[in-house]
Scaffold this active site. Sequence first.
Site, short mmCIF file in Angstrom:
data_model
loop_
_atom_site.label_atom_id
_atom_site.label_comp_id
_atom_site.label_asym_id
_atom_site.label_seq_id
_atom_site.Cartn_x
_atom_site.Cartn_y
_atom_site.Cartn_z
N ASP A 151 -54.14 20.46 114.51
CA ASP A 151 -54.47 21.78 113.98
C ASP A 151 -54.81 22.84 115.01
OD1 ASP A 151 -57.05 20.70 114.71
OD2 ASP A 151 -57.94 22.24 113.44
N CYS A 189 -44.80 59.54 98.70
CA CYS A 189 -43.87 60.66 98.56
C CYS A 189 -43.58 61.28 99.91
CB CYS A 189 -44.45 61.72 97.61
SG CYS A 189 -45.96 62.49 98.26
N ASP A 218 -53.28 21.13 120.35
CA ASP A 218 -52.30 20.24 119.71
C ASP A 218 -50.90 20.85 119.67
OD1 ASP A 218 -54.41 18.45 119.00
OD2 ASP A 218 -54.88 19.76 117.31
N ASP A 246 -54.83 14.10 115.48
CA ASP A 246 -55.96 14.76 116.13
C ASP A 246 -57.19 14.48 115.28
OD1 ASP A 246 -57.47 16.71 117.71
OD2 ASP A 246 -57.29 17.99 115.95
N CYS A 278 -46.56 62.74 101.69
CA CYS A 278 -47.36 61.76 102.43
C CYS A 278 -46.77 61.51 103.81
CB CYS A 278 -47.44 60.45 101.66
SG CYS A 278 -48.29 60.55 100.07
#
Length: 727
Positions: free
Chosen positions: A626, A43, A630, A446, A46
């Site tokens: 990953d 609101c 890489d 990899d 807030c």
Amino acid sequence: MTATFEHVRPSACPACNVAPAAEHLAELPKDATLMLSLPGIHCAGCISGVERALLAVPGVREARVNLTLRRAAVTAGPEVEAETLTAVLERAGYEAHELDPGVLATTAADRAGRDLLMRLAVAFFAMMNVMLLSVAVWSGAEGVTRDMMHWISAAIAIPAVIFSGRPFYVSAWSALRARRLNMDVPITLAIALALVTSSYETMHSGEHAYFDAAVMLCFFLLGGRYLDHRTRASARSAAQELAALEVPRAVRLAATGEETVSVAELAVGDVVRVRPGGRVPVDGLVLSGQSEIDRSLMTGESLPVFAGEGSVVSAGEVNLTGPLTVEVRAAGRDTALHRIADLVAVAESGRANYHSLADQAAKLYAPFVHILSVVAAVGWWLYTQDMRIALNIAAAVLIITCPCALGLAVPAVTTAASGRLFRKGLLIKDGTALERLAEADTVVFDKTGTLTHGLPTLLDARALPPEAARVALALAEGSAHPLATSLAKALRSEGISCAEVNGLREVPGHGVEGLWRGQVVRLGRATWVGAEAPEETATFLKIGEEAPLTLRFADTLREGAAEVVEALQRQGKRVILISGDTRGAVARFAQTIGIEEVIAEALPQEKAALVADLSAKGAKVLMVGDGLNDTAALAAAHVSISPASALDAARSASDMVLMGRSLAPIADAIRTSVSARARIRENFTIATVYNVLAVPLAVAGLCSPLIAALAMSLSSITVSLNALRLK
């Protein structure tokens, strides 16, 4: 502990966590805007409460709260940290969190998707209503009734087409300003001609109006555009992800003591202090201190390495256990991390130049349509001297040849293929990825974290004597080292309980020690406990004066790894294994999984160089990796895949992401991509045959714009149904 074991995920422990949002926001430069998430606000009260609490913090210059997004944007000086702001808000009764930069990066893409969907909905609503009104005209309404239906249709269609077709108009205008043609130019002309001729007919009580054709055209084209958008995941650039890993500030040692400065202010020869748990801000040489360094970002291999006087460290690496004093050898744009980011940026821009089948068709299609429409209009005007007929013929030619089927040819197939692969655990991020994957003839894997889980597993846990196992567990639980963590997990799973070991102390760079029954017990590196280091990954337990016990570890093969390598080799693909791990470990693993071409101890630049060299020789490379090491190779490859467990930067650089733990979907993805490319070619054939048959009818004046719109819709539906055959 020895420096040979496999990949520790950067998030294996808090000290290894890769560029957390808190660290990123806490270390922003001067006059930065800190973004906070406020999930509990609801609101206006807030809003004022949050802004009041934030403005009370010294150093905060401005605080703005967005209730819709539940975010706060705080402009503050360099002394203000995000943790301070969240603590202040929590004391004020508001839940607050640092906002992940990735959330901000995806906002624009999400907004574009919502915008397309809204325009599509408006076009659908208008099309259904105008088609309903057209029924009366088709049924033979005349005079005032027909005129009224036309005016109502105009009132609905014109605003709807102006609003819904905006993406096409903007794109067409941008192309024309650059003195070039694209697929949106004939689309815009077709829509404009349909509206102009229909409005002219309506104002002069004409018999025919084609508002339904214009709206229908918008709807089908927006449908294709939205399907295309859905196939593209909103992901940050990998270069941006890498930039987020750079440390913006460092603690420099000066004559007057320690001072916090921007990394940009550091010069070669300066000395900086790197605290335990912090990320190394520069490339440099360790002058004093002992610690273990998590180098997985740079090498892909997770075993922390010992760092002492004379050791070389790189920006982005994580200092795990002890404080280090480092002499600066390179800072800012000169660091290895920044050079990798530059490599990735160059590779990404190069891959963006890939021309899809749709792009290639558009280059030939747009000029042909314009020329044909102009010729038809001029010919009919010379023949009839009636501009109304000439414009109707031109509109019919543009509509019937409108690239709706071509626009749907690729996204319809890609969406169908994406749905099929998503159900099997593979997410496609880029719209051209399937086309590029179908062309791949070389696959580069990899090792750690890709073909393996990258997590050490204790071998022969039951072979340890019971008392030794209890001591080992007590020591392991006193350390955050990845091998210790794995050891503790394995022993706990065997139902072993801790021995009573007192005075536990972790010795940076060596291991952990304590007292058990009056004896010194140690768990750590071979040289520290007086053991001979084997070639395999291991740590050592020494109890008093007894001979050290060797605790061996191995990485586990990822599910589906062996099967996908075998399947790719059966498909005739060239398979290469490249890793930053030691030659012996890589060779043994390659023999286990059945890969003959092996490259070990590869640095990030060497991985990218391998991909570039293969590409220069004509290979179409699929890279599967990953880690940060890489990322440049993933971006440089013709097409790339990374697991969901990969580093954020690696996922961003990839075209596809494996959502599950198994690698098995990779082989199926290649088969699906080949099938998808065949469907795309079939769709282009359908669209071409349709145009060959329909264009002469439109030029001959046998098709009104309405009939042309219906024929165009039929071709679009045919293309979509053909795409669904992939399922």
